[in-house]
Write a protein that holds these residues in place. Structure first.
Motif, PDB file in Angstrom:
ATOM      1  N   VAL A  13       0.903  -1.254   0.015  1.00  0.00           N
ATOM      2  CA  VAL A  13      -0.090   0.092   0.058  1.00  0.00           C
ATOM      3  C   VAL A  13       0.726   1.233  -0.021  1.00  0.00           C
ATOM      4  O   VAL A  13       0.444   2.045  -0.899  1.00  0.00           O
ATOM      5  N   ARG A  14       1.939   1.136   0.912  1.00  0.00           N
ATOM      6  CA  ARG A  14       2.660   2.464   0.835  1.00  0.00           C
ATOM      7  C   ARG A  14       3.498   2.551  -0.400  1.00  0.00           C
ATOM      8  O   ARG A  14       3.924   3.538  -0.709  1.00  0.00           O
ATOM      9  N   ALA A  15       3.754   1.482  -0.928  1.00  0.00           N
ATOM     10  CA  ALA A  15       4.814   1.629  -2.113  1.00  0.00           C
ATOM     11  C   ALA A  15       3.816   2.005  -3.486  1.00  0.00           C
ATOM     12  O   ALA A  15       4.252   2.186  -4.538  1.00  0.00           O
ATOM     13  N   GLY A  16       2.377   2.407  -3.176  1.00  0.00           N
ATOM     14  CA  GLY A  16       1.536   2.790  -4.086  1.00  0.00           C
ATOM     15  C   GLY A  16       0.803   1.813  -5.033  1.00  0.00           C
ATOM     16  O   GLY A  16       0.659   1.962  -6.158  1.00  0.00           O
ATOM     17  N   VAL A  17       0.426   0.598  -4.495  1.00  0.00           N
ATOM     18  CA  VAL A  17      -0.269  -0.310  -5.229  1.00  0.00           C
ATOM     19  C   VAL A  17      -1.695   0.036  -5.389  1.00  0.00           C
ATOM     20  O   VAL A  17      -2.270   0.623  -4.551  1.00  0.00           O
ATOM     21  N   GLU A  18      -2.241   0.340  -6.769  1.00  0.00           N
ATOM     22  CA  GLU A  18      -3.420   0.779  -6.911  1.00  0.00           C
ATOM     23  C   GLU A  18      -4.528  -0.229  -6.990  1.00  0.00           C
ATOM     24  O   GLU A  18      -5.491  -0.010  -6.949  1.00  0.00           O
ATOM     25  N   ALA A  19      -4.246  -1.557  -7.303  1.00  0.00           N
ATOM     26  CA  ALA A  19      -5.036  -2.777  -7.374  1.00  0.00           C
ATOM     27  C   ALA A  19      -4.773  -4.012  -6.859  1.00  0.00           C
ATOM     28  O   ALA A  19      -3.389  -4.255  -6.968  1.00  0.00           O
ATOM     29  N   PHE A  20      -5.517  -4.504  -6.081  1.00  0.00           N
ATOM     30  CA  PHE A  20      -5.015  -5.884  -5.468  1.00  0.00           C
ATOM     31  C   PHE A  20      -6.351  -6.868  -5.926  1.00  0.00           C
ATOM     32  O   PHE A  20      -7.612  -6.593  -5.679  1.00  0.00           O
ATOM     33  N   PHE A  21      -5.816  -7.998  -6.641  1.00  0.00           N
ATOM     34  CA  PHE A  21      -6.916  -9.024  -6.857  1.00  0.00           C
ATOM     35  C   PHE A  21      -6.412 -10.387  -6.238  1.00  0.00           C
ATOM     36  O   PHE A  21      -5.246 -10.395  -6.507  1.00  0.00           O
ATOM     37  N   GLY A  22      -7.096 -11.110  -5.492  1.00  0.00           N
ATOM     38  CA  GLY A  22      -6.667 -12.343  -4.739  1.00  0.00           C
ATOM     39  C   GLY A  22      -7.757 -13.305  -4.167  1.00  0.00           C
ATOM     40  O   GLY A  22      -9.131 -12.944  -4.655  1.00  0.00           O
ATOM     41  N   LYS A  31      -9.582  -4.197   3.575  1.00  0.00           N
ATOM     42  CA  LYS A  31     -10.073  -3.012   4.524  1.00  0.00           C
ATOM     43  C   LYS A  31      -9.222  -1.579   3.732  1.00  0.00           C
ATOM     44  O   LYS A  31      -9.930  -0.723   3.404  1.00  0.00           O
ATOM     45  N   ARG A  32      -7.860  -1.882   3.414  1.00  0.00           N
ATOM     46  CA  ARG A  32      -6.947  -0.531   3.244  1.00  0.00           C
ATOM     47  C   ARG A  32      -7.458  -0.089   1.564  1.00  0.00           C
ATOM     48  O   ARG A  32      -7.484   1.058   1.561  1.00  0.00           O
ATOM     49  N   MET A  33      -7.559  -1.089   0.780  1.00  0.00           N
ATOM     50  CA  MET A  33      -7.505  -0.519  -0.396  1.00  0.00           C
ATOM     51  C   MET A  33      -8.854   0.428  -0.776  1.00  0.00           C
ATOM     52  O   MET A  33      -8.986   1.444  -1.165  1.00  0.00           O
ATOM     53  N   PRO A  34     -10.241  -0.328  -0.308  1.00  0.00           N
ATOM     54  CA  PRO A  34     -11.284   0.533  -0.348  1.00  0.00           C
ATOM     55  C   PRO A  34     -11.145   1.949   0.338  1.00  0.00           C
ATOM     56  O   PRO A  34     -11.727   3.012  -0.353  1.00  0.00           O
ATOM     57  N   GLU A  35     -10.759   1.918   1.449  1.00  0.00           N
ATOM     58  CA  GLU A  35     -10.690   3.199   2.337  1.00  0.00           C
ATOM     59  C   GLU A  35      -9.627   4.128   1.731  1.00  0.00           C
ATOM     60  O   GLU A  35     -10.016   5.536   1.913  1.00  0.00           O
ATOM     61  N   LEU A  36      -8.796   3.701   0.828  1.00  0.00           N
ATOM     62  CA  LEU A  36      -7.793   4.493   0.088  1.00  0.00           C
ATOM     63  C   LEU A  36      -8.397   4.996  -1.228  1.00  0.00           C
ATOM     64  O   LEU A  36      -7.847   5.593  -1.891  1.00  0.00           O
ATOM     65  N   GLY A  37      -9.530   4.494  -1.561  1.00  0.00           N
ATOM     66  CA  GLY A  37     -10.313   4.590  -2.877  1.00  0.00           C
ATOM     67  C   GLY A  37      -9.664   3.977  -3.970  1.00  0.00           C
ATOM     68  O   GLY A  37      -9.507   4.328  -5.076  1.00  0.00           O
ATOM     69  N   ARG A  38      -8.909   2.650  -3.602  1.00  0.00           N
ATOM     70  CA  ARG A  38      -8.180   1.792  -4.708  1.00  0.00           C
ATOM     71  C   ARG A  38      -9.015   0.469  -5.062  1.00  0.00           C
ATOM     72  O   ARG A  38      -9.737   0.318  -4.179  1.00  0.00           O
ATOM     73  N   ALA A  39      -8.322  -0.007  -5.965  1.00  0.00           N
ATOM     74  CA  ALA A  39      -9.312  -1.422  -6.296  1.00  0.00           C
ATOM     75  C   ALA A  39      -8.934  -2.499  -5.636  1.00  0.00           C
ATOM     76  O   ALA A  39      -7.841  -3.022  -5.377  1.00  0.00           O
ATOM     77  N   PHE A  40      -9.980  -3.377  -5.221  1.00  0.00           N
ATOM     78  CA  PHE A  40      -9.720  -4.470  -4.424  1.00  0.00           C
ATOM     79  C   PHE A  40     -10.891  -5.271  -5.112  1.00  0.00           C
ATOM     80  O   PHE A  40     -12.010  -5.150  -4.766  1.00  0.00           O
ATOM     81  N   VAL A  41     -10.655  -6.619  -5.376  1.00  0.00           N
ATOM     82  CA  VAL A  41     -11.637  -7.449  -5.948  1.00  0.00           C
ATOM     83  C   VAL A  41     -11.174  -8.936  -5.095  1.00  0.00           C
ATOM     84  O   VAL A  41      -9.884  -9.463  -5.492  1.00  0.00           O
ATOM     85  N   GLN A  42     -12.032  -9.563  -4.457  1.00  0.00           N
ATOM     86  CA  GLN A  42     -11.683 -11.222  -4.068  1.00  0.00           C
ATOM     87  C   GLN A  42     -12.295 -12.032  -5.232  1.00  0.00           C
ATOM     88  O   GLN A  42     -13.321 -11.889  -5.511  1.00  0.00           O
ATOM     89  N   ALA A  43     -11.643 -12.649  -6.049  1.00  0.00           N
ATOM     90  CA  ALA A  43     -11.651 -13.067  -7.273  1.00  0.00           C
ATOM     91  C   ALA A  43     -12.342 -14.373  -7.029  1.00  0.00           C
ATOM     92  O   ALA A  43     -12.155 -15.016  -5.750  1.00  0.00           O
ATOM     93  N   GLU A  44     -13.026 -15.179  -7.764  1.00  0.00           N
ATOM     94  CA  GLU A  44     -13.546 -16.548  -7.707  1.00  0.00           C
ATOM     95  C   GLU A  44     -12.491 -17.500  -7.807  1.00  0.00           C
ATOM     96  O   GLU A  44     -12.799 -18.864  -7.555  1.00  0.00           O
ATOM     97  N   SER A  45     -11.495 -17.379  -8.115  1.00  0.00           N
ATOM     98  CA  SER A  45     -10.385 -18.283  -8.193  1.00  0.00           C
ATOM     99  C   SER A  45      -8.674 -17.678  -8.504  1.00  0.00           C
ATOM    100  O   SER A  45      -8.799 -16.538  -8.932  1.00  0.00           O
ATOM    101  N   GLU A  46      -7.749 -18.382  -8.257  1.00  0.00           N
ATOM    102  CA  GLU A  46      -6.493 -17.540  -8.397  1.00  0.00           C
ATOM    103  C   GLU A  46      -6.319 -17.414  -9.974  1.00  0.00           C
ATOM    104  O   GLU A  46      -5.622 -16.635 -10.555  1.00  0.00           O
ATOM    105  N   VAL A  47      -7.018 -18.412 -10.867  1.00  0.00           N
ATOM    106  CA  VAL A  47      -6.905 -18.421 -12.293  1.00  0.00           C
ATOM    107  C   VAL A  47      -7.510 -16.958 -12.535  1.00  0.00           C
ATOM    108  O   VAL A  47      -7.059 -16.084 -13.307  1.00  0.00           O
TER     109      VAL A  47
END
Lengths: 262, 352
Positions: free
Chosen positions: B17-26, B41-57
């Motif tokens: 987050v501190r390094a400036g990641v703008e999107a996390f998918f996991g 928690k962190r990504m949405p509160e900073l207005g950045r993208a977070f998606v819990q995907a349906e699989s690692e694929v």
């Protein structure tokens, strides 16, 4: 003295700006070209070409990124909706669409397309259903009709061995996150015009932030069906349409005004 | 920044987050799940993208999509999930888009268990997907180093437009240690010129890993290999302790390297001239420095939490000049310093 007669020429047909000025690799009589064109016309009419990102599939349309005059990416087989999700989440003001065939979307990528819809992902999918794997040379697809001969269903698709063709539009319509789901056909001019209107509604749903939209297009593959282009168009109408009925399968309340506006 | 007591997984997440990641998918998988939870928690509160995907694929292909837009993007997983992401790694490497992947390794093969392991060294350094390439692989051995390397990982990914792994094991992911986080970096406002941003006032940008002509695909490979050659020559990293007069040097990375250090210090107290060499980059493997050590070192002892994987790279670096011994535990068993000490004694007694 002769008087010059000025004849005003009126352009009645030209290449949409959203379609690149290149020859495609599609076989004669294949309706991918028509599908590309009406998608491009819609992007032009909506004025979004310069903020559109298309995601191509693996299959016959693998090179679609060369044919749309927009930014584009080439996804792994079936993963276009996941890739489009990644793009849209970081570029929410851009128009993001996937263009996928039946093997890509309805077989290997069925998880990705369903979950894109369950998330209500604000993207648009153009789903080309020609009931066969075209690029690999005519194998059975999830959408191959019972009795249809392919190179991997010799003697015709058997329901005993392989079950039943999947109806994607009906499946996707059952998902709450789907805003607009329709099935159209490209077998004659009237249906092509109807298909274009559905594609426009799908993109309008995205532009209004209403969630996932998909238009399934019944399409031809004369090469692998081993029939003439004319016979292929006739087969879509006689055999595909009865199993894959045309129509709107999901129209969210907020989408309805978008359809009336035109 | 104050020193805080942090769990490894959480520290990795916050460092990103501190390094400036703008999107996390996991996708959830033990023992890395706290990383995903922190991001949720962190990504949405900073207005950045977070998606819990349906699989690692799906998550790696979401990463691929976001990476195509030139944003800083990452995912994290553990061994079985990393297996599922192999397809995406290959496309990302060929397309030359930057991204960071955290692999908190666990015991395998198969479903294995959720205990700490280094059994996926081959997977990340050799064959992170089909095709002919290597990813950059960074291996921290403490929570503080994990924090520091996360920032480096994003910089390396951007610099080389390449796939960068940060590999930990379940122990490093789960344990709590004091660490100092870097200050928050501002998000970048400009996108690189290759990125998919819409063909507005320019020709379309295309990102693809498809090249149908063999000579043209060979040219793509040549470009990729030229880049990897530069990385191999300039990015090797390692640290060492007490190697100057060492007759035997123990080689270990991550948690194994850290445990080995305790055993090496014990051996020094017992009068043995033993040192420690700890690779920080697993690819490129720090062969230059290790090879230089063979000038005066008489033998190497490789310690891994696997059946012997990095030992192959050590042998290549040693070039047959000196013997290379191996000690490893598998299945999620973490070696204790005493057993590594015993292995040191055994190797040391073989010296002429």
């Amino acid at each position: 003295m002769t008087s010059a007669v000025m004849v005003e020429e009126k352009v009645v047909y030209e290449r949409p700006e959203s379609l690149a000025d290149v020859a495609t690799h599609y076989c004669p009589g294949c309706t991918h070209g028509i599908a590309h064109r009406i998608v491009a016309e819609v992007l032009d009419e909506l004025g979004v070409r310069d903020r559109t990102i298309g995601v191509s599939p693996v299959g016959c349309a693998v090179l679609a990124y060369k044919y749309f005059n927009t930014d584009g990416a080439e996804a792994a087989h079936g993963r276009a909706p996941a890739m489009a999700t990644g793009i849209k989440r970081v570029m929410p003001d851009h128009v993001v669409f996937t263009y996928q065939g039946d093997g890509d979307l309805a077989a290997i990528g069925i998880a990705e397309i369903i979950h894109a819809a369950t998330r209500g992902e604000n993207i648009t999918t153009i789903f080309v259903n020609n009931a066969i794997y075209g690029m690999t040379g005519g194998q059975m697809a999830p959408t191959t009709l019972i009795g249809q001969e392919t190179t991997s269903s010799p003697g015709g698709r058997s329901q005993t061995l392989t079950g039943f063709p999947v109806r994607m539009a009906e499946l996707m319509a059952g998902i709450t996150g789907s805003a607009y789901i329709a099935r159209r056909s490209l077998h004659n001019v009237k249906e092509i015009n109807t298909a274009k209107r559905a594609i426009k509604t799908a993109f309008l749903a995205q532009l209004n932030g209403l969630g996932f939209s998909m238009v399934e297009l019944l399409s031809t593959c004369p090469t692998n069906w081993k029939v003439s282009p004319a016979e292929a168009l006739a087969w879509v109408e006689s055999d595909m349409v009865p199993y894959y009925p045309l129509g709107d399968y999901k129209v969210a309340e907020e989408v309805k005004p978008l359809m009336k506006r035109r | 920044m104050p020193v805080e007591l942090m769990k490894g997984n959480t520290a990795l997440a916050e460092a990103a987050v501190r390094a400036g990641v703008e999107a996390f998918f996991g996708y959830p998988i033990t023992p890395q799940t706290e990383l995903l939870e922190h991001m949720s928690k962190r990504m949405p509160e900073l207005g950045r993208a977070f998606v819990q995907a349906e699989s690692e694929v799906a998550s790696i292909n979401m990463v691929y999509g976001a990476a195509c837009t030139g944003t800083r993007v990452m995912t994290s997983s553990s061994s079985p999930g990393i297996s599922l992401m192999q397809e995406g790694f290959s496309y990302i490497a060929c397309s030359e888009v930057p991204c960071v992947v955290v692999d908190v390794m666990r015991g395998g093969p198969g479903l294995g268990n959720i205990q700490p392991s280094q059994s996926d060294y081959f997977q990340v350094t050799r064959s992170a997907g089909h095709g002919d390439y290597h990813a950059i692989v960074l291996a921290p051995s403490s929570v503080q180093e994990a924090v520091d390397l996360m920032g480096d990982a994003f910089d390396l990914a951007d610099q080389y437009r390449h796939l960068v792994f940060v590999v930990a094991d379940g122990l490093l992911g789960q344990m709590m240690e004091p660490a100092e986080l870097p200050p928050m970096q501002p998000l970048r406002t400009e996108r690189p010129d290759w990125a998919l941003t819409g063909a507005n006032g320019r020709d379309p940008n295309i990102i693809t890993s498809l090249e149908l002509s063999a000579p043209a695909l060979e040219a793509v490979n040549d470009r990729l290999q030229a880049k990897l050659k530069v990385i191999r020559e300039t990015e090797q990293r390692s640290t060492e302790n007490m190697t100057k007069d060492a007759r035997l040097v123990v080689v270990g990375y991550g948690t194994a390297g850290r445990i080995a250090e305790t055993a090496v210090k014990q051996a020094r107290r017992e009068g043995m001239q033993v040192g420690l060499f700890r690779p920080i980059t697993l690819w490129p493997f720090p062969e230059q420095r290790l090879s230089a050590l063979t000038d005066h070192v008489e033998a190497l002892l490789v310690v891994e939490m696997n059946a012997g994987q990095m030992v192959e790279d050590v042998k290549l670096a040693a070039g047959g000049q000196i013997p290379v011994e191996f000690y490893g535990r598998t299945g999620g068993v973490v070696p204790v310093p005493e057993e590594i000490y015993d292995a040191i004694v055994e190797s040391y007694e073989k010296l002429a």
